[in-house]
Write a protein that holds these residues in place. Structure first.
Motif, PDB file in Angstrom:
ATOM      1  N   ARG A   1     -13.840  -6.235 -30.787  1.00  0.00           N
ATOM      2  CA  ARG A   1     -12.645  -6.295 -31.626  1.00  0.00           C
ATOM      3  C   ARG A   1     -12.744  -5.110 -32.592  1.00  0.00           C
ATOM      4  NH1 ARG A   1     -11.661 -11.325 -34.720  1.00  0.00           N
ATOM      5  NH2 ARG A   1      -9.438 -11.019 -34.261  1.00  0.00           N
ATOM      6  N   VAL A   2     -11.803  -4.193 -32.484  1.00  0.00           N
ATOM      7  CA  VAL A   2     -11.884  -2.897 -33.160  1.00  0.00           C
ATOM      8  C   VAL A   2     -10.718  -2.716 -34.117  1.00  0.00           C
ATOM      9  CG1 VAL A   2     -11.935  -0.398 -32.823  1.00  0.00           C
ATOM     10  CG2 VAL A   2     -13.071  -1.892 -31.175  1.00  0.00           C
ATOM     11  N   VAL A   3     -11.029  -2.176 -35.304  1.00  0.00           N
ATOM     12  CA  VAL A   3     -10.023  -1.880 -36.314  1.00  0.00           C
ATOM     13  C   VAL A   3      -9.978  -0.364 -36.536  1.00  0.00           C
ATOM     14  CG1 VAL A   3      -9.269  -2.306 -38.690  1.00  0.00           C
ATOM     15  CG2 VAL A   3     -10.576  -4.061 -37.460  1.00  0.00           C
ATOM     16  N   VAL A   4      -8.774   0.199 -36.609  1.00  0.00           N
ATOM     17  CA  VAL A   4      -8.609   1.600 -36.993  1.00  0.00           C
ATOM     18  C   VAL A   4      -7.899   1.610 -38.344  1.00  0.00           C
ATOM     19  CG1 VAL A   4      -7.657   3.852 -36.408  1.00  0.00           C
ATOM     20  CG2 VAL A   4      -8.474   2.332 -34.583  1.00  0.00           C
ATOM     21  N   VAL A   5      -8.585   2.122 -39.368  1.00  0.00           N
ATOM     22  CA  VAL A   5      -8.051   2.142 -40.734  1.00  0.00           C
ATOM     23  C   VAL A   5      -7.524   3.546 -41.034  1.00  0.00           C
ATOM     24  CG1 VAL A   5      -8.589   1.813 -43.168  1.00  0.00           C
ATOM     25  CG2 VAL A   5      -9.701   0.381 -41.433  1.00  0.00           C
ATOM     26  N   GLY A   6      -6.283   3.623 -41.534  1.00  0.00           N
ATOM     27  CA  GLY A   6      -5.641   4.924 -41.721  1.00  0.00           C
ATOM     28  C   GLY A   6      -5.055   5.408 -40.406  1.00  0.00           C
ATOM     29  N   ALA A   7      -4.541   4.476 -39.628  1.00  0.00           N
ATOM     30  CA  ALA A   7      -4.137   4.763 -38.245  1.00  0.00           C
ATOM     31  C   ALA A   7      -2.915   5.664 -38.137  1.00  0.00           C
ATOM     32  CB  ALA A   7      -3.870   3.450 -37.501  1.00  0.00           C
TER      33      ALA A   7
ATOM     34  N   GLY B   1       1.246   2.475 -22.624  1.00  0.00           N
ATOM     35  CA  GLY B   1       2.499   1.750 -22.789  1.00  0.00           C
ATOM     36  C   GLY B   1       2.366   0.558 -23.723  1.00  0.00           C
ATOM     37  N   ARG B   2       1.159   0.238 -24.117  1.00  0.00           N
ATOM     38  CA  ARG B   2       0.911  -0.877 -25.032  1.00  0.00           C
ATOM     39  C   ARG B   2       1.229  -0.438 -26.454  1.00  0.00           C
ATOM     40  NH1 ARG B   2      -5.219  -3.107 -25.843  1.00  0.00           N
ATOM     41  NH2 ARG B   2      -4.881  -4.500 -27.627  1.00  0.00           N
ATOM     42  N   MET B   3       1.950  -1.271 -27.182  1.00  0.00           N
ATOM     43  CA  MET B   3       2.349  -0.947 -28.542  1.00  0.00           C
ATOM     44  C   MET B   3       1.528  -1.767 -29.544  1.00  0.00           C
ATOM     45  SD  MET B   3       4.521   1.365 -27.883  1.00  0.00           S
ATOM     46  CE  MET B   3       5.077   1.724 -29.565  1.00  0.00           C
ATOM     47  N   LEU B   4       1.122  -1.094 -30.618  1.00  0.00           N
ATOM     48  CA  LEU B   4       0.359  -1.732 -31.680  1.00  0.00           C
ATOM     49  C   LEU B   4       1.159  -1.676 -32.970  1.00  0.00           C
ATOM     50  CD1 LEU B   4      -3.058   0.068 -30.985  1.00  0.00           C
ATOM     51  CD2 LEU B   4      -2.386  -2.210 -30.180  1.00  0.00           C
ATOM     52  N   LYS B   5       1.265  -2.792 -33.666  1.00  0.00           N
ATOM     53  CA  LYS B   5       2.031  -2.839 -34.918  1.00  0.00           C
ATOM     54  C   LYS B   5       1.084  -2.662 -36.105  1.00  0.00           C
ATOM     55  CE  LYS B   5       5.725  -5.232 -35.073  1.00  0.00           C
ATOM     56  NZ  LYS B   5       6.771  -6.293 -35.133  1.00  0.00           N
ATOM     57  N   VAL B   6       1.452  -1.751 -36.996  1.00  0.00           N
ATOM     58  CA  VAL B   6       0.601  -1.430 -38.152  1.00  0.00           C
ATOM     59  C   VAL B   6       0.608  -2.585 -39.149  1.00  0.00           C
ATOM     60  CG1 VAL B   6       0.254   0.137 -40.102  1.00  0.00           C
ATOM     61  CG2 VAL B   6       0.983   1.047 -37.883  1.00  0.00           C
ATOM     62  N   LYS B   7      -0.601  -2.946 -39.604  1.00  0.00           N
ATOM     63  CA  LYS B   7      -0.770  -4.015 -40.581  1.00  0.00           C
ATOM     64  C   LYS B   7      -1.234  -3.444 -41.921  1.00  0.00           C
ATOM     65  CE  LYS B   7      -2.041  -7.324 -36.959  1.00  0.00           C
ATOM     66  NZ  LYS B   7      -3.082  -8.253 -36.445  1.00  0.00           N
ATOM     67  N   ASN B   8      -1.137  -4.257 -42.945  1.00  0.00           N
ATOM     68  CA  ASN B   8      -1.473  -3.832 -44.311  1.00  0.00           C
ATOM     69  C   ASN B   8      -2.981  -3.894 -44.544  1.00  0.00           C
ATOM     70  OD1 ASN B   8      -1.687  -3.393 -47.058  1.00  0.00           O
ATOM     71  ND2 ASN B   8       0.041  -4.698 -47.590  1.00  0.00           N
TER      72      ASN B   8
ATOM     73  N   ILE C   1      -7.356  -4.639 -30.678  1.00  0.00           N
ATOM     74  CA  ILE C   1      -7.322  -3.504 -31.594  1.00  0.00           C
ATOM     75  C   ILE C   1      -6.305  -3.773 -32.697  1.00  0.00           C
ATOM     76  CG2 ILE C   1      -6.735  -1.064 -31.857  1.00  0.00           C
ATOM     77  CD1 ILE C   1      -7.848  -0.526 -29.165  1.00  0.00           C
ATOM     78  N   ALA C   2      -6.743  -3.588 -33.936  1.00  0.00           N
ATOM     79  CA  ALA C   2      -5.841  -3.687 -35.085  1.00  0.00           C
ATOM     80  C   ALA C   2      -5.705  -2.309 -35.705  1.00  0.00           C
ATOM     81  CB  ALA C   2      -6.374  -4.677 -36.110  1.00  0.00           C
ATOM     82  N   VAL C   3      -4.472  -1.911 -36.023  1.00  0.00           N
ATOM     83  CA  VAL C   3      -4.233  -0.628 -36.685  1.00  0.00           C
ATOM     84  C   VAL C   3      -3.724  -0.905 -38.093  1.00  0.00           C
ATOM     85  CG1 VAL C   3      -3.917   0.772 -34.620  1.00  0.00           C
ATOM     86  CG2 VAL C   3      -1.965  -0.492 -35.514  1.00  0.00           C
ATOM     87  N   LEU C   4      -4.409  -0.304 -39.072  1.00  0.00           N
ATOM     88  CA  LEU C   4      -4.121  -0.583 -40.476  1.00  0.00           C
ATOM     89  C   LEU C   4      -3.724   0.678 -41.214  1.00  0.00           C
ATOM     90  CD1 LEU C   4      -7.231  -2.808 -41.374  1.00  0.00           C
ATOM     91  CD2 LEU C   4      -5.143  -3.486 -40.165  1.00  0.00           C
ATOM     92  N   ALA C   5      -2.884   0.511 -42.225  1.00  0.00           N
ATOM     93  CA  ALA C   5      -2.492   1.623 -43.096  1.00  0.00           C
ATOM     94  C   ALA C   5      -2.026   1.029 -44.419  1.00  0.00           C
ATOM     95  CB  ALA C   5      -1.399   2.463 -42.440  1.00  0.00           C
ATOM     96  N   SER C   6      -1.501   1.870 -45.280  1.00  0.00           N
ATOM     97  CA  SER C   6      -1.007   1.403 -46.576  1.00  0.00           C
ATOM     98  C   SER C   6       0.288   0.617 -46.385  1.00  0.00           C
ATOM     99  CB  SER C   6      -0.776   2.583 -47.514  1.00  0.00           C
ATOM    100  OG  SER C   6       0.233   3.428 -46.990  1.00  0.00           O
ATOM    101  N   SER C   7       0.734  -0.007 -47.459  1.00  0.00           N
ATOM    102  CA  SER C   7       1.889  -0.899 -47.378  1.00  0.00           C
ATOM    103  C   SER C   7       3.160  -0.196 -46.900  1.00  0.00           C
ATOM    104  CB  SER C   7       2.143  -1.551 -48.747  1.00  0.00           C
ATOM    105  OG  SER C   7       2.333  -0.555 -49.742  1.00  0.00           O
ATOM    106  N   ARG C   8       3.290   1.117 -47.169  1.00  0.00           N
ATOM    107  CA  ARG C   8       4.523   1.809 -46.776  1.00  0.00           C
ATOM    108  C   ARG C   8       4.645   1.999 -45.262  1.00  0.00           C
ATOM    109  NH1 ARG C   8       1.449   5.651 -49.451  1.00  0.00           N
ATOM    110  NH2 ARG C   8       0.676   7.400 -48.200  1.00  0.00           N
TER     111      ARG C   8
ATOM    112  N   LEU D   1     -13.149   1.732 -37.629  1.00  0.00           N
ATOM    113  CA  LEU D   1     -13.176   3.188 -37.714  1.00  0.00           C
ATOM    114  C   LEU D   1     -12.239   3.607 -38.839  1.00  0.00           C
ATOM    115  CD1 LEU D   1     -12.912   2.663 -34.152  1.00  0.00           C
ATOM    116  CD2 LEU D   1     -14.281   4.675 -34.597  1.00  0.00           C
ATOM    117  N   PHE D   2     -12.823   4.146 -39.916  1.00  0.00           N
ATOM    118  CA  PHE D   2     -12.066   4.492 -41.116  1.00  0.00           C
ATOM    119  C   PHE D   2     -11.651   5.958 -41.092  1.00  0.00           C
ATOM    120  CE2 PHE D   2     -13.130   0.466 -42.781  1.00  0.00           C
ATOM    121  CZ  PHE D   2     -12.515   0.278 -44.016  1.00  0.00           C
ATOM    122  N   ALA D   3     -10.350   6.205 -41.284  1.00  0.00           N
ATOM    123  CA  ALA D   3      -9.819   7.563 -41.427  1.00  0.00           C
ATOM    124  C   ALA D   3      -8.789   7.546 -42.545  1.00  0.00           C
ATOM    125  CB  ALA D   3      -9.189   8.033 -40.120  1.00  0.00           C
ATOM    126  N   ALA D   4      -9.212   6.970 -43.662  1.00  0.00           N
ATOM    127  CA  ALA D   4      -8.260   6.669 -44.736  1.00  0.00           C
ATOM    128  C   ALA D   4      -8.462   7.487 -46.001  1.00  0.00           C
ATOM    129  CB  ALA D   4      -8.348   5.187 -45.077  1.00  0.00           C
TER     130      ALA D   4
END
Length: 341
Positions: free
Chosen positions: A4-10, A51-58, A32-39, A71-74
């Motif tokens: 289970r992988v998280v990408v921060v600053g996706a 073709g798989r879509m990932l929705k950005v979470k807070n 896979i979870a993709v995270l970014a800031s609230s905006r 994996l942090f890129a924030a």
């Protein structure tokens, strides 16, 4: 059974590249979870070409419990807040910022160079990714150091604007367009005009006259490769969108010829030797974009020092300099420490 992988600053340059590389290399991720800031909440990202879509979470509200790797890129500020939180919740953090690189309890890893160092992640549950310019340099230096023992490196970098993020890339584009149509140019991201210019200044100045980017190359090389190696760096921003280049002068303790160095580099992991002594027989940043290799060209003996070599080194800074190295660390971590199934 996968991870289970998280990408921060996706949604940033490096974060998007991490997502693409995870898909491209078929990283064994069940989720896979993709995270970014609230905006950026609700933004959809494609997972590579699947073709798989990932929705950005807070990021602010995300619970890392039960996730294996983040994996942090924030950037350093967000990382300072959220990386320790993720690590304390049992998720191993692989961080692209400069925040933890020189922390003695955090391994600084380039898998082709110092894979054994990764075992140190257990101290804080964090692994650091090196500076982009350092990463490609140590990949080139490692096999040569093993052969002839490096004493000193003098490096001049030609670093693309993507190293300064999307704002840097936008500024180069906007300034170039403005100059062509005769409009005025006002620097915003950089200290001087970057279009059709070079700027010998990356990051802040230090008391000794060097910049922090130059300091990073010195101390990170010592931590990753060998604390005895002396490094002198001059880091320059150039009007290239993607791809960092470096001119290296290397002094060795033991004798090594250009031909020997070429033979070694030809077989070295992560290196692609393109060194024909003819027009176009070398690699430039444009040709390295989208590739994970560290390209080496123009290998030749340096007659100004005993046991000296000079060479040209090019790599895609968004890949090997950041995203790819982070994913390679995750792969190494999985093979050695987080085995599933």
């Amino acid at each position: 059974m996968g991870y289970r992988v998280v990408v921060v600053g996706a949604t940033g340059n490096v974060g998007r590249e991490i997502v693409n590389i995870l898909a491209e290399r078929e990283f064994p991720a069940d989720e896979i979870a993709v995270l970014a800031s609230s905006r950026s909440i609700g933004t959809e990202m494609e997972y590579g070409d699947t073709g798989r879509m990932l929705k950005v979470k807070n990021l602010d509200h995300f619970d890392f419990t039960g996730w294996d790797i983040a994996l942090f890129a924030a950037g350093s500020e967000a990382t300072r807040i959220h990386a320790p939180r993720a690590a304390s919740q049992g998720c191993v953090v692989i961080d692209n910022s400069s925040l933890y690189r020189m922390d003695p309890d955090v391994p600084l890893v380039v898998p082709e160079v110092n894979p054994d160092a990764i075992a140190g992640y257990k101290a804080r549950n964090i692994i650091a990714n090196p500076n982009c310019s350092t990463a490609q340099m140590v990949v080139a230096l490692k096999p040569l150091h093993d052969k002839a023992k490096i004493k000193r490196v003098v490096v001049s970098t030609y670093q693309s604007v993507s190293g300064a993020g999307k704002d840097g890339m936008d500024e180069l584009f906007e300034q170039s367009r403005a100059i062509f149509v005769g409009d005025s140019v006002e620097p915003r991201k950089f200290t001087k005009q970057i279009a059709f210019n070079v700027i010998p200044h990356i990051d802040v100045f230090l008391d000794d006259g060097s910049t922090k980017e130059e300091w990073k190359m010195v101390v990170e090389t010592k931590k990753i490769l060998d604390p005895k190696i002396k490094v002198q760096a001059t880091c320059v921003r150039v009007p290239v969108f993607v791809g960092h280049s470096e001119s290296l002068n290397i002094e060795f303790e033991n004798e090594i010829s250009a031909t020997e160095a070429q033979d070694i580099l030809r077989e070295a992991p992560g290196v692609m030797l393109v060194d024909k002594r003819e027009d176009g027989g070398y690699v430039t940043p444009v040709e390295a974009v989208g590739d994970g290799a560290t390209y080496i060209s123009r290998v030749r003996e340096d007659p100004t020092v005993e046991n000296g070599l000079a060479l040209w080194c090019v790599s895609d800074n968004l890949r090997k300099g950041a995203a790819l190295n982070a994913v390679q660390i995750a792969e190494l971590l999985g093979r050695r420490h987080l085995k599933k199934g």
